[in-house]
Design a protein around this motif. Sequence first.
Motif, mmCIF file in Angstrom:
data_model
loop_
_atom_site.group_PDB
_atom_site.id
_atom_site.type_symbol
_atom_site.label_atom_id
_atom_site.label_comp_id
_atom_site.label_asym_id
_atom_site.label_seq_id
_atom_site.Cartn_x
_atom_site.Cartn_y
_atom_site.Cartn_z
ATOM 1 N N VAL A 1 -7.735 1.208 12.404
ATOM 2 C CA VAL A 1 -7.166 0.761 11.144
ATOM 3 C C VAL A 1 -6.585 1.953 10.393
ATOM 4 C CG1 VAL A 1 -7.718 -0.201 8.872
ATOM 5 C CG2 VAL A 1 -8.672 -1.225 10.932
ATOM 6 N N VAL A 2 -5.374 1.775 9.865
ATOM 7 C CA VAL A 2 -4.739 2.795 9.036
ATOM 8 C C VAL A 2 -4.336 2.143 7.722
ATOM 9 C CG1 VAL A 2 -2.819 4.398 8.778
ATOM 10 C CG2 VAL A 2 -3.882 4.095 11.015
ATOM 11 N N GLY A 3 -4.814 2.637 6.592
ATOM 12 C CA GLY A 3 -4.436 2.097 5.281
ATOM 13 C C GLY A 3 -4.853 0.643 5.146
ATOM 14 N N ASP A 4 -3.944 -0.190 4.625
ATOM 15 C CA ASP A 4 -4.253 -1.601 4.380
ATOM 16 C C ASP A 4 -3.707 -2.510 5.479
ATOM 17 O OD1 ASP A 4 -1.573 -1.426 3.863
ATOM 18 O OD2 ASP A 4 -1.708 -1.939 1.743
ATOM 19 N N CYS A 5 -3.233 -1.930 6.582
ATOM 20 C CA CYS A 5 -2.792 -2.687 7.765
ATOM 21 C C CYS A 5 -1.578 -3.573 7.497
ATOM 22 C CB CYS A 5 -3.940 -3.541 8.315
ATOM 23 S SG CYS A 5 -5.410 -2.605 8.738
ATOM 24 N N LYS A 6 -0.735 -3.201 6.541
ATOM 25 C CA LYS A 6 0.448 -4.019 6.234
ATOM 26 C C LYS A 6 1.692 -3.598 7.005
ATOM 27 C CE LYS A 6 -0.943 -5.520 1.603
ATOM 28 N NZ LYS A 6 -1.118 -6.919 2.038
ATOM 29 N N VAL A 7 1.620 -2.463 7.712
ATOM 30 C CA VAL A 7 2.770 -1.965 8.458
ATOM 31 C C VAL A 7 2.325 -1.625 9.874
ATOM 32 C CG1 VAL A 7 4.666 -0.293 8.522
ATOM 33 C CG2 VAL A 7 3.632 -0.927 6.323
ATOM 34 N N ALA A 8 3.130 -2.046 10.866
ATOM 35 C CA ALA A 8 2.787 -1.742 12.258
ATOM 36 C C ALA A 8 4.049 -1.415 13.042
ATOM 37 C CB ALA A 8 2.052 -2.920 12.900
ATOM 38 N N LYS A 9 3.836 -0.724 14.158
ATOM 39 C CA LYS A 9 4.945 -0.299 15.005
ATOM 40 C C LYS A 9 4.538 -0.470 16.461
ATOM 41 C CE LYS A 9 7.242 4.027 16.378
ATOM 42 N NZ LYS A 9 7.338 5.486 16.095
ATOM 43 N N TYR A 10 5.497 -0.930 17.290
ATOM 44 C CA TYR A 10 5.225 -1.093 18.718
ATOM 45 C C TYR A 10 6.468 -0.694 19.505
ATOM 46 C CZ TYR A 10 3.996 -3.245 23.187
ATOM 47 O OH TYR A 10 3.713 -3.453 24.516
ATOM 48 N N ASP A 11 6.280 0.243 20.462
ATOM 49 C CA ASP A 11 7.422 0.760 21.217
ATOM 50 C C ASP A 11 7.572 0.131 22.596
ATOM 51 O OD1 ASP A 11 5.400 1.879 22.689
ATOM 52 O OD2 ASP A 11 5.851 3.958 22.151
ATOM 53 N N GLY A 12 6.815 -0.923 22.866
ATOM 54 C CA GLY A 12 6.957 -1.623 24.138
ATOM 55 C C GLY A 12 5.996 -1.182 25.210
ATOM 56 N N SER A 13 5.182 -0.168 24.932
ATOM 57 C CA SER A 13 4.191 0.295 25.911
ATOM 58 C C SER A 13 2.864 0.540 25.211
ATOM 59 C CB SER A 13 4.669 1.583 26.597
ATOM 60 O OG SER A 13 4.815 2.616 25.644
ATOM 61 N N GLY A 14 1.786 0.474 25.937
ATOM 62 C CA GLY A 14 0.476 0.674 25.341
ATOM 63 C C GLY A 14 0.144 -0.422 24.349
ATOM 64 N N VAL A 15 -0.361 -0.001 23.164
ATOM 65 C CA VAL A 15 -0.715 -0.956 22.119
ATOM 66 C C VAL A 15 0.013 -0.598 20.833
ATOM 67 C CG1 VAL A 15 -2.985 -1.422 23.105
ATOM 68 C CG2 VAL A 15 -2.719 0.422 21.431
ATOM 69 N N PRO A 16 0.219 -1.572 19.943
ATOM 70 C CA PRO A 16 0.837 -1.259 18.650
ATOM 71 C C PRO A 16 -0.076 -0.361 17.834
ATOM 72 C CG PRO A 16 0.844 -3.627 19.084
ATOM 73 C CD PRO A 16 -0.070 -3.004 20.085
ATOM 74 N N ARG A 17 0.462 0.257 16.824
ATOM 75 C CA ARG A 17 -0.367 1.050 15.921
ATOM 76 C C ARG A 17 0.023 0.761 14.479
ATOM 77 N NH1 ARG A 17 1.970 6.223 14.623
ATOM 78 N NH2 ARG A 17 3.964 6.588 15.677
ATOM 79 N N TYR A 18 -0.986 0.797 13.618
ATOM 80 C CA TYR A 18 -0.748 0.614 12.198
ATOM 81 C C TYR A 18 -0.183 1.896 11.594
ATOM 82 C CZ TYR A 18 -3.639 -3.611 12.445
ATOM 83 O OH TYR A 18 -4.147 -4.847 12.756
ATOM 84 N N LEU A 19 0.674 1.748 10.577
ATOM 85 C CA LEU A 19 1.223 2.881 9.849
ATOM 86 C C LEU A 19 0.708 2.859 8.418
ATOM 87 C CD1 LEU A 19 4.959 2.669 11.033
ATOM 88 C CD2 LEU A 19 3.073 3.947 12.085
ATOM 89 N N LYS A 20 0.557 4.045 7.845
ATOM 90 C CA LYS A 20 0.025 4.131 6.492
ATOM 91 C C LYS A 20 1.066 3.719 5.452
ATOM 92 C CE LYS A 20 -2.635 7.192 3.485
ATOM 93 N NZ LYS A 20 -3.246 8.540 3.348
ATOM 94 N N ASN A 21 2.342 4.085 5.720
ATOM 95 C CA ASN A 21 3.399 3.821 4.746
ATOM 96 C C ASN A 21 4.563 3.075 5.389
ATOM 97 O OD1 ASN A 21 2.186 5.336 2.521
ATOM 98 N ND2 ASN A 21 2.644 7.165 3.744
ATOM 99 N N VAL A 22 5.359 2.419 4.539
ATOM 100 C CA VAL A 22 6.569 1.752 5.004
ATOM 101 C C VAL A 22 7.618 2.820 5.316
ATOM 102 C CG1 VAL A 22 8.393 0.108 4.432
ATOM 103 C CG2 VAL A 22 6.068 -0.232 3.533
#
Length: 471
Positions: A336-357
């Motif tokens: 979990v990173v921050g409030d989990c309102k932003v995420a990114k996925y590059d097509g491999s592995g697993v998505p990850r949460y981002l702290k900021n927009v």
Amino acid sequence: MKTKNIQGIFLLLIGLLLPQLLLAAAVPAAEVGRALFVRGAVSAQSENGAVRLLEKQNPIHKHDQITTGTKSFIILEMNDGSRITLRPDTVFVVDEYVWKDGEGKASYSLLKGGMRALTGLIGKKNPEASTVATPYATMGIRGTEYDARLCEQDCAKEMKILPDNKKNISPESLVIGRVTMIKAEVKAKDTTGKQRLLDKGGPIYLGDTLTTTDKSFVVVIFRDDTRLTIRPSSEVVLKDYLISHQGTKESRFVTELLKGGLRTLTGSIGKQNPDGFKVKTASSTMGIRGTGFDAFYKNPTWVHVWSGAVDFAYRDGVILVGRCEGPSGGKPSIPVVGDCKVAKYDGSGVPRYLKNVPDFMRWPRDTRPDDEQFNGLYLSMFEVRDHDFSQPGFYFTTYDGHTHTLTLANDVHLGANEALFSNGVLTYRLKKIPPFQLNDPYPKADEANDRFFELYGLFGPSSGGQSCEVQ
């Protein structure tokens, strides 16, 4: 002596100019089209008052007032390829017509009777350049096929003799959404590959691919009040849309984000059947939980949820964006990173949460679909009414494209299989296409071909005798 010289010079000038003035008066207005087919008595009155009977292949000039007799009609072909059928007892004026080097404008007046038209290159190239004025309203024509009719008592008589099975059949509107805000050039491409420029109020159809430039964006409101903002340099396909009257679980809304970004606020479909509302990219699918969010795709896929939550499905699983929990309500399977309102996925592995927009996803608040300026707009954008078709007034039906009708009271946009009524006081969309237009025995303008001319000459509605009056 001086006076005689002046008089002599004056008479000389008159002698030199008079032939030119007479020649100018004899030159007709610019030729803007021709009579493709004529049935019965049809006349054209030029701007100088001269009246002539029209026959097949006769020219049509700017400012001509064309009048059809009882049981008579004409099909016009204009220089840009537009075709217009003028019904019996019609008065029609070519107010303005310019077509040169692939650019032009056309303005017509329908003073009496009815017309059936298919616009040509003027209406397709420039959505502001083709208009039809009537005593009740003015229509802006944006590349379309349409019928216009000024009814007195004639339409009521036609309704009386129509069989009941023809009175009650009407195709459903094909419009699933309308443009409510637009900046710069935005294009829509339908499932056949045909492209059109969008304009405010313009219809959106199932299967459309909407494309923005680096300087444009568009906000679309759908029938269920779903709102979609498509950002600059984006491409979105409307894959599936259904508001089910049989059961809410059948309702669905599926879009595919090919590139760029979109902002979404779900309407009744997302609230009633969350499983039926999805936004797809090449690497992920976002399932909706009654929410508002931004999505951006240029591999990776980014998502920012600003209301509710999104099931962010990727190749090997699902995470929840908008709340720090897994899809089933437990802890998420990734850190979990921050409030989990932003995420990114590059097509491999697993998505990850981002702290900021990310900065590139930040955009003006007033373009977000939940902005209050868009609240309740869908009610007026899709409202239709029952109607007594025996009423006199103006009836207008659009079979394809986009028409914009302006009246003193309000303005109404129509798309494929939509109709309106206006009597100068009230103007509104109709639940059904007027039966006398849907079952009109006079030909649509695009039906004119050699086979049609042959058959119509034998079996046309006035084959029992021709009218010879000139009105």
